[in-house]
Write an enzyme that holds these catalytic residues in place. Sequence first.
Site, short mmCIF file in Angstrom:
data_model
loop_
_atom_site.label_atom_id
_atom_site.label_comp_id
_atom_site.label_asym_id
_atom_site.label_seq_id
_atom_site.Cartn_x
_atom_site.Cartn_y
_atom_site.Cartn_z
N GLU A 189 -2.50 4.10 7.51
CA GLU A 189 -1.27 4.74 7.02
C GLU A 189 -0.07 4.60 7.96
OE1 GLU A 189 -2.45 8.74 6.06
OE2 GLU A 189 -3.82 8.07 4.50
N ASN B 213 -5.35 -0.06 6.50
CA ASN B 213 -5.70 0.79 5.35
C ASN B 213 -4.56 1.73 5.00
OD1 ASN B 213 -7.86 1.79 3.55
ND2 ASN B 213 -7.82 3.65 4.80
N HIS C 141 -6.27 6.75 -4.12
CA HIS C 141 -6.34 8.17 -4.51
C HIS C 141 -5.42 8.32 -5.73
CE1 HIS C 141 -8.70 9.36 -1.10
NE2 HIS C 141 -7.85 8.76 -0.29
N GLU D 279 -11.10 4.27 -0.75
CA GLU D 279 -11.17 5.74 -0.87
C GLU D 279 -10.93 6.21 -2.31
OE1 GLU D 279 -8.68 7.73 2.01
OE2 GLU D 279 -9.01 6.19 3.53
N ASP E 120 -10.62 7.91 -5.71
CA ASP E 120 -10.95 9.05 -6.56
C ASP E 120 -9.84 9.14 -7.61
OD1 ASP E 120 -9.00 10.23 -4.82
OD2 ASP E 120 -10.52 11.35 -3.73
C1 XIL Z 1 -9.29 13.45 4.38
C2 XIL Z 1 -10.65 14.11 4.31
O1 XIL Z 1 -11.22 13.85 3.06
C3 XIL Z 1 -10.54 15.58 4.56
O2 XIL Z 1 -11.84 16.18 4.66
C4 XIL Z 1 -9.77 15.84 5.85
O3 XIL Z 1 -9.58 17.24 6.02
C5 XIL Z 1 -8.43 15.14 5.81
O4 XIL Z 1 -8.62 13.77 5.57
N1 XIL Z 1 -6.53 9.24 3.50
C6 XIL Z 1 -7.44 8.96 4.48
C7 XIL Z 1 -8.58 9.87 4.71
O5 XIL Z 1 -7.36 7.89 5.09
O6 XIL Z 1 -8.99 9.88 6.04
C8 XIL Z 1 -8.27 11.28 4.24
O7 XIL Z 1 -9.46 12.05 4.35
C9 XIL Z 1 -7.76 11.25 2.82
C10 XIL Z 1 -6.49 10.44 2.73
#
Ligand code: XIL
Length: 350
Positions: free
Chosen positions: A155, A197, A233, A262, A264
Site C-alpha cells: 500500500e 501489494n 477487498h 486478499e 473478500d
Molecule cells: C487487516 C487484518 O485483517 C486485521 O485483522 C488487522 O487488524 C488489520 O489488517 N490490507 C492488508 C491487510 O494488506 O494486511 C489488512 O489486514 C487488510 C487490508
Amino acid sequence: MKTPSRGFSAACILLCVSALTVQTVTAQPLRELAAKRGVLYGAAVGAAFWKPDSSYRDLLARECNVIVAENEMKFDLIEPERGRFNWTRADDLVAFAERNGMKVRGHNLVWHAQSDWASKLNAGRDEMIAVMRAHILAVAGRYRGKILEWDVVNEAIDDGDDYLRDTFWRKAIGDDYIDLAFKFAHEADPHALLFYNDYGGEGMNTKSDKIYRLVKDMLARGVPLHGVGIQCHFVAGEIDTAGIDTNIKRLAALGLKVSVTELDIRLKLPADGAMLARQGEEYRALMNVFLKNPTCCTAFLTWGITDTYSWIPQFFKGYGAALPFDENNALKPAGKGLRDALSAAVPDGK
Ligand code: XIL
C-alpha cells in the site's frame, strides 16, 4: 413378488451409488480443483488458528494449498521491539503449511500500518534504512526458501492526488525506500517471488495507473520485482471484472505475475439468498478472469475462509458474509462460484 423387489433393491443401490458420487464431486476440496488447473487457492489465516477448536485448522488443511498470515508476519507482531523477534506463531504457520503440503505467501515486510515502534522512531535516513534492512534480513531470512511470494511493500500508493503515499518510511528515507526494500528482500531470500501489494487498483483506474507506473519504473531501474498483488477487498455489486482483466494483462505484458491476495466481497447485513447468489456469481467471475490469464496468475487467496473469522464486520460496520464458507464451515454460493469456475470446461487453452 421377488423380481420387483430385486429390481427395487437394485434401483436403491444405484441411487445410493449415484448419490455418493454426487456427494464426492460436490465435496471435492477447492485445493484439489485448483491443483488440477495448475493454480493455488488459499486463504489468510486469522488468530482463530491458535484457539483450541481444531475445525478451523481442518477446514484450512482441506481446502487450501496456499496460506498467508492475516497478521502474524507483520512488522509489529513479528518484531514487537527493535531487534526482538517473536517467531512462535509465524513458525507455527509455516510448519502447518509444510505438514499439509501448502505454499506460503509472506505478508508483509514494509507497510505504514501495524509498525508502531518503527513509525515513532523519528530517525534519519541512514538509521531508518538500517531498521528496515535488519527487519527484512531477519524475517525473510528466517523463512528463506519457504515462502512462495513475499508482499515486500504494501500500500505505498496515495489514494488522493499524490503519487506515493507519504508514509513514515518515505518521510525518513525518501522515495527509494521501495526499491531498497525489494533489494533487501532479494538479498534475504533469492528464491521468493517479490510482490508489490495494494488495494483499489484492481481494475483500470487512477490508482492502478499509478501502480502500473511504479512497477514499470522499478523494472526499468532493475529492482528485483516479480509481481503485483491485487488485494480485491470488494463491495458486492461494484466489481469491474472486465477492467480487472485489462489491468492483469497490462501487468503481465511487463513480465510480472499477478496474484489475487486478499479477496473478500462484503454484503450489507442481513444478507438474503439473492445477495448471496449474486455474490457467488461475482466469485465465479473473478476466478474466471484469473484462470483466463494463466501465464501470470497462479495464487488466488481470500482474506479468511469462513465468515466466522473475517476482518469485515469490525472494519466495515453493517457489512459481512464476505467469504466462501459459512459459520458452519459449509460452502456458500461464493465458494460454489469458485468451485464451479475451477471445475468448468477449460477456457482459453488452459
Ligand atoms: C487487516 C487484518 O485483517 C486485521 O485483522 C488487522 O487488524 C488489520 O489488517 N490490507 C492488508 C491487510 O494488506 O494486511 C489488512 O489486514 C487488510 C487490508
